[in-house]
Scaffold this active site. Sequence first.
Site, PDB file in Angstrom:
ATOM      1  N   GLY A 126       0.739  -1.285   0.054  1.00 35.10           N
ATOM      2  CA  GLY A 126      -0.012  -0.115   0.015  1.00 35.10           C
ATOM      3  C   GLY A 126       0.844   1.372  -0.034  1.00 35.10           C
ATOM      4  N   MET A 127       0.172   2.277   0.500  1.00 31.46           N
ATOM      5  CA  MET A 127       0.841   3.619   0.261  1.00 31.46           C
ATOM      6  C   MET A 127       1.842   3.790   1.485  1.00 31.46           C
ATOM      7  SD  MET A 127       0.599   6.262  -1.485  1.00 31.46           S
ATOM      8  CE  MET A 127      -1.004   6.784  -2.396  1.00 31.46           C
ATOM      9  N   HIS A 128       2.918   3.336   1.323  1.00 31.97           N
ATOM     10  CA  HIS A 128       3.881   3.558   2.510  1.00 31.97           C
ATOM     11  C   HIS A 128       4.858   4.730   1.748  1.00 31.97           C
ATOM     12  CE1 HIS A 128       6.850   0.931   0.571  1.00 31.97           C
ATOM     13  NE2 HIS A 128       5.923   0.118  -0.058  1.00 31.97           N
ATOM     14  N   VAL A 129       6.078   4.663   2.366  1.00 30.16           N
ATOM     15  CA  VAL A 129       7.074   5.687   2.340  1.00 30.16           C
ATOM     16  C   VAL A 129       7.277   5.903   0.473  1.00 30.16           C
ATOM     17  CG1 VAL A 129       9.286   6.840   2.591  1.00 30.16           C
ATOM     18  CG2 VAL A 129       8.236   5.523   4.221  1.00 30.16           C
ATOM     19  N   GLU A 137       6.932  -5.890  -4.763  1.00 36.18           N
ATOM     20  CA  GLU A 137       5.489  -5.712  -4.374  1.00 36.18           C
ATOM     21  C   GLU A 137       4.571  -5.848  -5.477  1.00 36.18           C
ATOM     22  OE1 GLU A 137       4.288  -2.542  -1.754  1.00 36.18           O
ATOM     23  OE2 GLU A 137       6.498  -2.164  -1.323  1.00 36.18           O
TER      24      GLU A 137
END
Lengths: 590, 93
Positions: free
Chosen positions: B15-18, B92
């Site tokens: 998902g929307m990590h760093v 990913e």
Amino acid sequence: MLTIAGLATARGLAEGPVYLYRGDDDIPVSEYVVPQGREGDEFMRYKKAVGDVGRDLESLIAVLNERNKGGEDAKVFEGHLMILEDPILKKEIGKLIVEQRVNAEAAVKKGIGKFRKQFERMNDEYFRERVRDLDDVERRLLRALLGFAKSSRLELTEPCVIVADDLTPSETVQLPRHLVLGFATNGGSTTSHVALLARAMGIPCVTGLGFVTQKVKPGMRVLLDGTAGTITVNPDEQALADFAELVRRQHESEAELKDGLKAGTLKDGGQVRIFANIHPGVAFGALKDMGAGGVGLYRSEYLWLNGGKEPDEETQFEAYKAVAEYVKGLGDDAYVTIRALDIGGDKTVRGITVKEANPFLGNRSIRYLLSDREVFRRQLRAILRASAFGRIQIMYPMVSCVEEMREAAVEMAEARRELDEQGIAYDRDIPVGAMIEVPAAAINAKAIAKYCKFFSIGTNDLIQYTMAADRSNEEVAHLYQPLNPAVLKLMQHVLETANAAGIPVSVCGESASDPVIGILWASMGADMLSMSATYIPLMAKVLRRLTRRDLDEYKAFALGFDNGETGDEILDACRKWMERKVPELDKLLI
Amino acid sequence: MAKITRELTLLNKYGMHVRPAGLFAKTASKYDCDVEVEKDGNVVAGKSIMALMTLEASCGAVLKVTADGDDAEECLDDIAALIGRKFDIPDEQ
């Protein structure tokens, strides 16, 4: 002796003295009000610190890229650079300094603290862990403001097991790797930075140990088991002997794949071919080390997606030629299967794909290519030209019927005629095949096979279309079942049809990389499994524990369910079967 | 001036990590239009890595991305492609 259990974060074993690292979690910061009229200077002090830290990060990124091209380490700090420069964070801190006359250090702590609170409240552990990134940026800024040394250093003089509360990316990455035997931390999880980096560095790591820092003293001897997730402090004779046995077994396992046996070799010498799935833009240098026997899926559409437009024939030719030449090094019988432009659905390019009410049932892939023959012809020409430089196969994605194969053959003949006229060389026997991923094509495989030199089954779409369920939609993801009886029947039909027609058939969907499922496809007649290179060593290890007879037995077992079992029940039973046959399966899976 | 909204589903594993948030913000910042991202009623600035991370958007999350400006269409196409490519993060995919 004391054994503490934590999370098995990075596999491997380590024995050695403790290096107790306390870190510098708390850089003491005092808060004061900046005298009126000086807030501008104070703001400039903050801006200068941002500039200094930015330059430090840039040089660190350059060093890391030098050390490991395209590696993950550098990417972490690229993220930090963006956090440092984030417009909202800068505005927040700037407002504190200019409007409330808070000193720069305290403003940094408060500004970042506001976001930290939000992260700490998150439910998802992976996101909570990102607090460490904020910590790292905060410490760098504070050190720059306070004139401290750029970062605290772990001074290692001998090989040690590092025991710490938790480690920030900066701390982890700057360690001399040859002196780090392992990591043990109080906090963290299997997705923390120290976890990701430990796995990337191949160093054993146990996280989530609670108060391990209070239970050890510097120099104390410990045994760290990153596979079981334990640390043993002051081990007794028996524990030492048991550990030595574990180490011996680990060496055996590591040596296992270094015996020169090809990946995919069975216990009785039989062979399942294992190829790699790749796409342009990602380096393919590691494929050989991983044991790939070739490239089973080259996703050409990424040339479009990466560039945002159609690449011209020359650009395509160069890309296809590079991979064709590369695969020669993977063995005498290696080749690359280039998938023609697989676009549409969730893969969109402006100016090429149009908005459709139902893109997954729309003008995708071969349908698109047949609707824009110029694009198709340019791609075929580029692939044909590249085939003069190495072994290439072409496959058409999303084929649903015979008409498409016929039409594609017309274009192929035309492309060949053009090249012949221009006197350009290409492989005159280049194999052309179809991807079987639409249920209609699977059911009608016998007719489609008449137009193909090979099949490649794309299980992601085949499962999705058979079950009519989008696996990225949480509400229906449970219906996306790789071993649903309907999927099994279709797979069996396609594999048997290809075998009977005497054409090779491979599986390149994600399911091929799961030993429990991929090996089932092999047992049912797939000649080759193609998967992300990182999964190849695991698949190789499982396959070398099985014989062709085991595979036959497995096939009969998996296809024998006929009493109303669900897809999940069949998958579960297959997993148990595999665990019985390969008892160390869960150990291999790490 | 165009104001366009599109719903995009995150496909990459974590998902929307760093990194994804960074790439998202970087891509959005290439364009002049304003970009806002909404998830479950939270609306944040699309050009800020920090703001994007606070969405806590994991794999499968649906983001409502709104772009407002002359180049809104291009911007959204670019962002949609980035998400579609799972941010080009090899692990990913």
